[in-house]
Write an enzyme that holds these catalytic residues in place. Structure first.
Site, short mmCIF file in Angstrom:
data_model
loop_
_atom_site.label_atom_id
_atom_site.label_comp_id
_atom_site.label_asym_id
_atom_site.label_seq_id
_atom_site.Cartn_x
_atom_site.Cartn_y
_atom_site.Cartn_z
N TYR A 151 -24.39 -24.99 32.87
CA TYR A 151 -23.34 -25.61 31.40
C TYR A 151 -23.54 -26.89 30.92
O TYR A 151 -22.98 -27.56 30.24
CB TYR A 151 -21.85 -25.27 31.86
CG TYR A 151 -20.82 -25.23 30.65
CD1 TYR A 151 -20.60 -24.17 30.00
CD2 TYR A 151 -20.16 -26.53 30.42
CE1 TYR A 151 -19.64 -24.26 29.19
CE2 TYR A 151 -19.08 -26.37 29.71
CZ TYR A 151 -19.17 -25.32 28.65
OH TYR A 151 -17.96 -25.12 27.76
N LYS A 158 -19.56 -31.07 24.65
CA LYS A 158 -18.21 -31.49 24.64
C LYS A 158 -17.69 -32.58 25.14
O LYS A 158 -16.69 -33.18 24.53
CB LYS A 158 -17.55 -30.14 25.44
CG LYS A 158 -17.71 -28.86 25.31
CD LYS A 158 -17.33 -28.35 23.83
CE LYS A 158 -17.37 -26.89 23.76
NZ LYS A 158 -16.80 -26.67 22.05
#
Ligand SMILES: NC(=O)c1ccc[n+]([C@@H]2O[C@H](COP(=O)([O-])OP(=O)(O)OC[C@H]3O[C@@H](n4cnc5c(N)ncnc54)[C@H](OP(=O)(O)O)[C@@H]3O)[C@@H](O)[C@H]2O)c1
Length: 258
Positions: A151, A158
């Site tokens: 990720y 993010k």
């Protein structure tokens, strides 16, 4: 809470959390601009469902990873409506890879859609909010501060989005624009099914302290609250919607609570 008479743009609102958010804002009285990239049919279905709630819907196709397309989208909004009250930076994409397999193309693709687009959309939205104030809410994930397998780029994008939220909140405060982010744990959407299928995330139903997984509507409810005047004094924050996952150690290590 009433958003009657407000105009909201929700990026990526044909499906998932974006769709749930568009419907929630519409149910509070806002007219909605539904942005999509690849799935026109889904976007048109969202628009139809919005109109069934008695408000207006406009569908605009734009790949928000392309600054020129962002400009086109906002030029259309400026011409058709001349203003905007709410921007939801929801659309996201990403390349899931171990660090040694990440190349510049994967990095740029993910950062362009998940972080750069939020800056460019916020700049254009702020101009359309001039003289009337507004709300800008972005959608993030726990991967901004927790490490999830493969990720990396999405997590970094993010983290950038959450940092951007703080800077926007301060610089846009004199314009009467409230800026915040909602960060969710695994939410039951198409994206999640992909991550579970690839074995990247376990089905976390039992491991969520709240006893069920987060639904798109749970995220949408908090976004709608942040769009309301009741949330006026919340600025630059990332509000976590995860049913307790990030503070429950048993959830993090995969165990239950009993
Ligand atoms: N699902 C989760 O578990 C989870 C958890 C935490 C945070 N989030 C965040 O929540 C947000 C929504 O996620 P989701 O799970 O609802 O995703 P999803 O079901 O995969 O939907 C993604 C949406 O983004 C749009 N999109 C993707 N790339 C785009 C682009 N370049 N330009 C314009 N639109 C684009 C898609 O539109 P088209 O279909 O038309 O291409 C679609 O509507 C994202 O920011 C995501 O990171 C999700």
């Amino acid at each position: 809470m009433s958003l009657e008479g407000k105009l909201a743009l929700v990026t990526g609102s044909g499906r998932g959390i974006g769709r749930a958010t568009a419907l929630k804002l519409a149910s509070e009285g806002a007219d909605i601009i539904v942005n999509f990239f690849r799935h026109r049919e889904a976007a048109e279905k969202t628009a139809k469902d919005i109109e069934a709630l008695g408000v207006k819907a406009e569908v605009i196709r734009a790949n928000i990873g392309d600054p020129a397309k962002i400009d086109d989208m906002f030029n259309t909004i400026a011409t058709k409506f001349g203003h905007l009250d709410i921007l939801i930076n929801n659309a996201a994409s990403g390349v899931g890879r171990p660090i040694m397999d990440i190349d510049a193309k994967a990095w740029d693709w993910t950062m362009d859609i998940n972080a750069k687009a939020a800056l460019l959309c916020s700049q254009r939205a702020a101009k359309l909010m001039e003289g009337r104030g507004g709300k800008i809410i972005s959608v993030s994930s726990l991967g901004s501060f927790l490490v999830l397998p493969t990720y990396t780029i999405v997590g970094v994008s993010k983290a950038a989005l959450e940092a951007l939220t703080r800077y926007l909140a301060i610089e846009f405060a004199p314009k009467n624009i409230c800026v915040n982010t909602v960060a969710a744990s695994a939410v039951e959407t198409e994206a999640l099914k992909f991550y579970i299928k690839e074995g990247l995330i376990k089905d976390s139903r039992q491991a969520t302290p709240a006893g069920r997984m987060v639904l798109p509507e749970d995220v949408a409810n908090v976004i709608a609250f942040l769009c309301s005047e009741e949330a006026f004094m919340i600025r630059g924050q990332t509000i976590i919607v995860d049913g307790g996952t990030s503070v429950g150690l048993s959830a993090l290590i995969g165990g239950g609570t009993d």
